[in-house]
Design a protein around this motif. Structure first.
Motif, short mmCIF file in Angstrom:
data_model
loop_
_atom_site.label_atom_id
_atom_site.label_comp_id
_atom_site.label_asym_id
_atom_site.label_seq_id
_atom_site.Cartn_x
_atom_site.Cartn_y
_atom_site.Cartn_z
N LEU A 179 0.97 -1.30 -0.09
CA LEU A 179 0.04 -0.04 0.06
C LEU A 179 0.66 1.47 -0.05
CD1 LEU A 179 -2.50 -1.11 2.66
CD2 LEU A 179 -2.93 -1.21 0.22
N VAL A 180 0.30 2.33 -0.58
CA VAL A 180 0.87 3.72 -0.46
C VAL A 180 -0.01 4.73 0.22
CG1 VAL A 180 1.96 5.39 -1.94
CG2 VAL A 180 2.33 2.87 -2.36
N SER A 181 0.79 5.60 0.92
CA SER A 181 0.33 6.35 1.70
C SER A 181 0.38 8.02 1.14
CB SER A 181 0.11 6.57 3.19
OG SER A 181 -0.10 7.86 3.72
N GLY A 182 -0.59 8.86 0.70
CA GLY A 182 -0.12 10.25 0.48
C GLY A 182 -0.57 10.53 -0.79
N PRO A 183 -0.21 11.71 -1.38
CA PRO A 183 0.66 12.71 -0.80
C PRO A 183 0.08 13.54 0.34
CG PRO A 183 0.14 13.56 -2.99
CD PRO A 183 -0.63 12.24 -2.68
N HIS A 184 0.92 14.25 1.33
CA HIS A 184 0.42 15.24 2.08
C HIS A 184 -0.61 14.61 3.21
CE1 HIS A 184 2.42 17.65 -0.77
NE2 HIS A 184 1.24 17.61 -1.46
N ARG A 209 -3.78 3.78 -0.49
CA ARG A 209 -4.15 3.05 -1.89
C ARG A 209 -3.23 2.00 -2.08
NH1 ARG A 209 -4.42 8.48 -5.24
NH2 ARG A 209 -2.99 9.30 -3.52
N PRO A 210 -3.67 1.08 -2.72
CA PRO A 210 -2.68 0.12 -3.22
C PRO A 210 -1.86 0.45 -4.14
CG PRO A 210 -5.17 -0.87 -3.34
CD PRO A 210 -5.11 0.52 -3.09
N VAL A 211 -0.61 0.29 -4.21
CA VAL A 211 0.46 0.58 -5.07
C VAL A 211 -0.03 0.54 -6.45
CG1 VAL A 211 1.93 -1.34 -5.07
CG2 VAL A 211 2.87 0.88 -5.28
N SER A 212 -0.84 -0.48 -6.83
CA SER A 212 -1.29 -0.98 -8.25
C SER A 212 -1.99 0.13 -8.68
CB SER A 212 -1.81 -2.07 -8.15
OG SER A 212 -3.23 -2.08 -7.31
N GLU A 213 -2.47 1.11 -7.87
CA GLU A 213 -3.66 1.93 -8.25
C GLU A 213 -2.77 3.37 -8.82
OE1 GLU A 213 -6.67 3.25 -5.95
OE2 GLU A 213 -7.56 1.38 -5.58
#
Length: 422
Positions: free
Chosen positions: A270-275, A281-285
């Motif tokens: 998963l990835v968070s951000g920015p800010h 969101r899933p990194v795939s998105e």
């Protein structure tokens, strides 16, 4: 009614037979871990006061190495050393350059923080130490002064929620991925309670991964997180513990205000951000979004487990020519382990810069060659993505695991680690 791990730890620290949620207690503190801050030193010196127990205070130099800053090492570190000498704090308790590292990492790997204890930290992410089956919260500001002087913590016994884990994490998924899923699912639910972790899946988690999960306590809205003292933890502590300890387990009928069950096999990068830490969101998105900077380090990553997986991804690969990548081990001990395992050489051969241990690029005031310029986009395994934290306020910071950072650094765009792992 059975008792939780938290209730048992706090009852013991308060010399009480038992305590219940809502009770107000005064708990005896076992150890206080302090980063290289000296905000309380002037008050103690000006009033000619003494610390409660010099043997139980541990300083870890991790933030301030930039001498050009008004608050930098040229002023802070000598002041701390002098204070320690005057107060009788042993030299071995001062983790200076060469032995230094994050203030919630070094006390763990050096055996100061033990199961069943109240072990506090003067940093927002002190809950990281909850992986040791202890109760730990950040003292911060004036609370640190009180603990330094009295060795006691005034505490309202908190309610607890149960987090039951099953299964095993998929390959390439790390503790930060677990944190982001919990922030996304439970960030508005936990409400300042303590999260107690249990379930058959816990034993599949290395201590490094447990610490990464506990590190996200504040961000997910918990007061702290407490892990069990299972076989994995006790094997970790066997060569480290500075004294005897008594592991704490919840009673079979312990009462929790909520229970949440997760299959670790369902977690993904998963990835968070920015800010915004809550924008997850899933990194795939986000795959394909170009990046210009990549960072592995800070109290949220930079442990051996993180570095090992990131190096596996970068082995026989190069950092993309449009990306600046910096790796900062979380402590001198981890740096040495990674050096001996050939991991740091992998990063350097791939084109990354490896720095000395510390908080590094997590905050722009720390010593690091990575400072974000206007319009840059960084993928970082650090703990916060507030605009301006790593440099320019117009730069974007996306947070992910060390595996996501390594894969993205090689690709020059946000991507997951799956394609880089056998």
């Amino acid at each position: 009614m059975g008792r939780t791990m938290t209730a048992k730890i706090l009852a013991k620290a308060a010399s009480a037979q038992s305590v219940d949620a809502g009770d107000v207690i005064t708990a005896e503190v076992d150890v206080l871990a302090v980063p290289d801050t000296e905000r309380f030193i002037d008050f103690i010196n000006d009033n000619q006061l003494k610390v409660w127990d010099p043997r139980r205070i541990v300083f870890c130099f991790d933030h301030f190495f930039e001498d050009w800053l008004p608050s930098g090492a040229v002023r802070k570190h000598p002041k701390i050393r002098q204070f320690a000498k005057e107060q009788g704090i042993p030299e071995e308790n001062i983790y200076d350059v060469g032995r230094n590292g994050l203030s919630h990492q070094v006390p763990v790997e050096e055996g100061w923080v033990l199961p069943g204890t109240v072990s506090l930290g003067a940093d927002t992410q002190a809950a990281t130490m909850g992986a040791m089956n202890c109760f730990t919260i950040p003292t911060l500001s004036s609370g640190t002064t009180s603990v330094v002087l009295t060795g006691r913590l005034w505490q309202v016994v908190p309610e607890c929620v149960s987090l039951r884990l099953h299964g095993r994490l998929p390959r390439g998924v790390l503790g930060k991925d677990v944190v982001y899923r919990l922030i996304k699912d439970l960030g508005g639910v936990i409400g300042g309670r303590v999260v107690e972790v249990s379930g058959p899946g816990v034993e599949s988690l290395p201590v490094d991964v447990r610490m990464a999960i506990a590190n996200g306590s504040i961000q997910m809205g918990a007061q702290t997180i407490v892990f069990p003292a299972d076989r994995v933890l006790q094997e970790y502590l066997a060569p480290r513990a500075r004294g005897p300890f008594t592991p704490v387990a919840p009673d079979p009928d312990a009462e929790y205000s909520d229970t949440f069950d997760y299959d670790l096999g369902d977690f993904e990068p998963l990835v968070s951000g920015p800010h915004d830490i809550d924008l997850i969101r899933p990194v795939s998105e986000l795959a394909g979004l170009t990046v210009t900077a990549a960072y592995i380090g800070s109290c949220a990553s930079g442990r051996f487990e993180d570095l090992s997986l990131a190096a596996e991804i970068l082995r026989n690969r190069r950092v993309h020519p449009d990306v600046r990548m910096v790796v900062t081990p979380i402590s001198a001990t981890v740096a040495q382990q990674a050096e001996e395992a050939g991991i740091l050489q992998v990063f350097e051969s791939a084109g990354a810069t490896v720095t000395r241990p510390g908080c590094g690029a997590c905050y722009h005031g720390n010593a690091s060659p990575l400072k974000l310029a206007d319009g840059e986009r960084c993928v970082s395994a650090s703990v916060e993505n507030v605009a301006g934290r790593m440099g320019s306020a117009s730069a974007e910071i996306y947070l992910g695991s060390a595996a996501v950072v390594a894969a993205s650094a090689a690709a020059g765009r946000l991507t997951g680690p799956a394609d880089c792992l056998d």
